[in-house]
Write an enzyme that holds these catalytic residues in place. Sequence first.
Site, PDB file in Angstrom:
ATOM      1  N   ARG A   1     -29.897 -92.905 -18.221  1.00 32.72           N
ATOM      2  CA  ARG A   1     -30.504 -92.145 -19.320  1.00 32.72           C
ATOM      3  C   ARG A   1     -29.847 -90.771 -19.460  1.00 32.72           C
ATOM      4  NH1 ARG A   1     -35.763 -89.244 -19.347  1.00 32.72           N
ATOM      5  NH2 ARG A   1     -36.201 -88.729 -21.529  1.00 32.72           N
TER       6      ARG A   1
ATOM      7  N   HIS B   1     -28.148 -89.500 -22.843  1.00 31.65           N
ATOM      8  CA  HIS B   1     -28.636 -88.336 -23.596  1.00 31.65           C
ATOM      9  C   HIS B   1     -27.591 -87.226 -23.709  1.00 31.65           C
ATOM     10  CE1 HIS B   1     -33.227 -88.943 -24.073  1.00 31.65           C
ATOM     11  NE2 HIS B   1     -32.590 -90.101 -24.089  1.00 31.65           N
TER      12      HIS B   1
ATOM     13  N   TRP C   1     -39.977-102.046 -18.432  1.00 28.42           N
ATOM     14  CA  TRP C   1     -39.760-103.129 -19.400  1.00 28.42           C
ATOM     15  C   TRP C   1     -39.827-104.501 -18.734  1.00 28.42           C
ATOM     16  CZ3 TRP C   1     -37.466 -98.332 -19.761  1.00 28.42           C
ATOM     17  CH2 TRP C   1     -37.553 -97.667 -20.988  1.00 28.42           C
TER      18      TRP C   1
HETATM   19  C1  HEM Z   1     -33.771 -96.153 -30.191  1.00 32.60           C
HETATM   20  C2  HEM Z   1     -33.152 -95.822 -29.083  1.00 32.60           C
HETATM   21  C3  HEM Z   1     -33.875 -95.386 -27.840  1.00 32.60           C
HETATM   22  C4  HEM Z   1     -35.113 -94.843 -27.689  1.00 32.60           C
HETATM   23  C5  HEM Z   1     -36.127 -94.496 -28.755  1.00 32.60           C
HETATM   24  C6  HEM Z   1     -35.312 -94.642 -26.260  1.00 32.60           C
HETATM   25  C7  HEM Z   1     -36.459 -94.101 -25.712  1.00 32.60           C
HETATM   26  C8  HEM Z   1     -36.710 -94.008 -24.357  1.00 32.60           C
HETATM   27  C9  HEM Z   1     -37.908 -93.480 -23.784  1.00 32.60           C
HETATM   28  C10 HEM Z   1     -39.098 -92.923 -24.551  1.00 32.60           C
HETATM   29  C11 HEM Z   1     -37.788 -93.578 -22.437  1.00 32.60           C
HETATM   30  C12 HEM Z   1     -38.793 -93.142 -21.394  1.00 32.60           C
HETATM   31  C13 HEM Z   1     -38.411 -91.801 -20.744  1.00 32.60           C
HETATM   32  C14 HEM Z   1     -39.430 -91.379 -19.714  1.00 32.60           C
HETATM   33  O1  HEM Z   1     -40.617 -91.417 -20.027  1.00 32.60           O
HETATM   34  O2  HEM Z   1     -39.027 -91.004 -18.588  1.00 32.60           O
HETATM   35  C15 HEM Z   1     -36.507 -94.174 -22.158  1.00 32.60           C
HETATM   36  C16 HEM Z   1     -36.033 -94.472 -20.912  1.00 32.60           C
HETATM   37  C17 HEM Z   1     -34.803 -94.983 -20.670  1.00 32.60           C
HETATM   38  N1  HEM Z   1     -33.788 -95.178 -21.591  1.00 32.60           N
HETATM   39 FE1  HEM Z   1     -34.009 -95.179 -23.598  1.00 32.60          FE
HETATM   40  N2  HEM Z   1     -34.198 -95.059 -25.593  1.00 32.60           N
HETATM   41  C18 HEM Z   1     -33.286 -95.509 -26.513  1.00 32.60           C
HETATM   42  C19 HEM Z   1     -32.013 -95.954 -26.258  1.00 32.60           C
HETATM   43  C20 HEM Z   1     -31.428 -95.995 -25.017  1.00 32.60           C
HETATM   44  C21 HEM Z   1     -30.039 -96.248 -24.761  1.00 32.60           C
HETATM   45  C22 HEM Z   1     -28.970 -96.471 -25.834  1.00 32.60           C
HETATM   46  C23 HEM Z   1     -29.879 -96.224 -23.395  1.00 32.60           C
HETATM   47  C24 HEM Z   1     -28.634 -96.402 -22.587  1.00 32.60           C
HETATM   48  C25 HEM Z   1     -27.462 -96.797 -23.017  1.00 32.60           C
HETATM   49  C26 HEM Z   1     -31.176 -95.971 -22.811  1.00 32.60           C
HETATM   50  C27 HEM Z   1     -31.447 -95.931 -21.481  1.00 32.60           C
HETATM   51  C28 HEM Z   1     -32.689 -95.649 -20.932  1.00 32.60           C
HETATM   52  C29 HEM Z   1     -33.007 -95.804 -19.521  1.00 32.60           C
HETATM   53  C30 HEM Z   1     -32.082 -96.362 -18.463  1.00 32.60           C
HETATM   54  C31 HEM Z   1     -34.322 -95.375 -19.360  1.00 32.60           C
HETATM   55  C32 HEM Z   1     -35.153 -95.330 -18.071  1.00 32.60           C
HETATM   56  C33 HEM Z   1     -35.154 -93.912 -17.521  1.00 32.60           C
HETATM   57  C34 HEM Z   1     -35.850 -93.767 -16.211  1.00 32.60           C
HETATM   58  O3  HEM Z   1     -36.091 -94.756 -15.523  1.00 32.60           O
HETATM   59  O4  HEM Z   1     -36.164 -92.627 -15.832  1.00 32.60           O
HETATM   60  N3  HEM Z   1     -32.083 -95.808 -23.826  1.00 32.60           N
HETATM   61  N4  HEM Z   1     -35.867 -94.425 -23.355  1.00 32.60           N
END
Ligand code: HEM
Length: 361
Positions: free
Chosen positions: A114, A118, A258
């Site tokens: 993430r 970002h 997920w």
């Molecule tokens: C429409 C696109 C996306 C939205 C709205 C989105 C939104 C989010 C949100 C809300 C979280 C939770 C963060 C938290 O509460 O700690 C998250 C986690 C995460 N996102 Fe996305 N995301 C998107 C696309 C992506 C993409 C393109 C990647 C990587 C290529 C990605 C990788 C991750 C990963 C690995 C996590 C888990 C983070 C953790 O375990 O702390 N996301 N995302």
Amino acid sequence: MSTLALKSSISRIAKATGSSSRARSSTFLLSGLIGTGAVASYLYYNNNKNNNNNNNNNGKIVKPLLGAAIIKNAQIPEGKGIQDYQSVYNAIASKIEEHLDFDKGAGYYGQLVRLSWHTSGTYSKYDNTGGSYAGTMVYAPESSDGENAGLAVGRDFLVEFKDKFPWISRGDLWTLGGVVAVQEAGGPKVPWRPGRTDLYDAASVPANGRLPDASRDGKYVRDLFKRMGFNDRETVALIGAHCLGQCHTYNSGFDGAWGPQFNRFTNDFYVRLLGGWHVRKWDGKKQYQDDETNTFMMLPTDIALKEESYFLKYVKEYAKDEELFFKDFAKAYSTLLELGVSYPRGSKPFIFKTVEEQEDE
Ligand code: HEM
């Protein structure tokens, strides 16, 4: 650290560069950083900036020109090659391995992917601003973008490698961290190139609002990824990274993982997405819960991938064919991490060996 100590630390940075306009923007940065939880990372990464002379234009401020003329040429620290970056890879991988129980067993995989996304996903192809080139997430307003909440954890995890490998830039370190996480979690090989720089210029810090809001619909997702230069197939492939890690109410207002294998890189996200989902009954943000176990979650933007026909066809392809997902993800993710960076013609990406491959040698 007290505000006074912070101010004196920042004025030291300003003096080191002999720039009063820089001192002014430092004060601006200071006010933006206080209260974001990013102060420790900010000071660390900045106080160590002077160790990084190989790739920060020898301490000079690079003033980007406005509009499409912004040039972000890759600058590889002198004498550094694949073996040096493989050493950083190995150091990150072994730290991940030491903390597999982090975040209820998710490990650091999700956090690092993430962070890499970002730092890169602020890119706009319309004016070539944003992206990972200058590692600007330590500066306001990017540091306090609500969508970046919680990422100080990943930056702090990596900070020790700025000490051990002082020639590496923030952008290189943060994007490499994502590559390590994907590969070590069993994902595909991700081609990666170095050369991002520790640029310091308020004008190069992207405004808030460039990273996606998970409450929105498919059209919004499509337009946002189009701004970065991605088509529908690439957009669906990239979001498959939601197989890793989880949501935290204290970061985003969303809650949960997920799927059960949240420390392995697989196509499970698509397989689950095609199952049954209902809106979770709780007093938090609108999110979805799986019909079968009421344990796992999907964001509204994840569900949008199944609601829109222009996304759904790729969800189905990836659910059926993990190899295809790996291939497409590796290509799109590698592109994502390099958005906005210019490389010399013919420059070859590095492909890193996993720890397991090195043990087998
Ligand atoms: C429409 C696109 C996306 C939205 C709205 C989105 C939104 C989010 C949100 C809300 C979280 C939770 C963060 C938290 O509460 O700690 C998250 C986690 C995460 N996102 Fe996305 N995301 C998107 C696309 C992506 C993409 C393109 C990647 C990587 C290529 C990605 C990788 C991750 C990963 C690995 C996590 C888990 C983070 C953790 O375990 O702390 N996301 N995302």
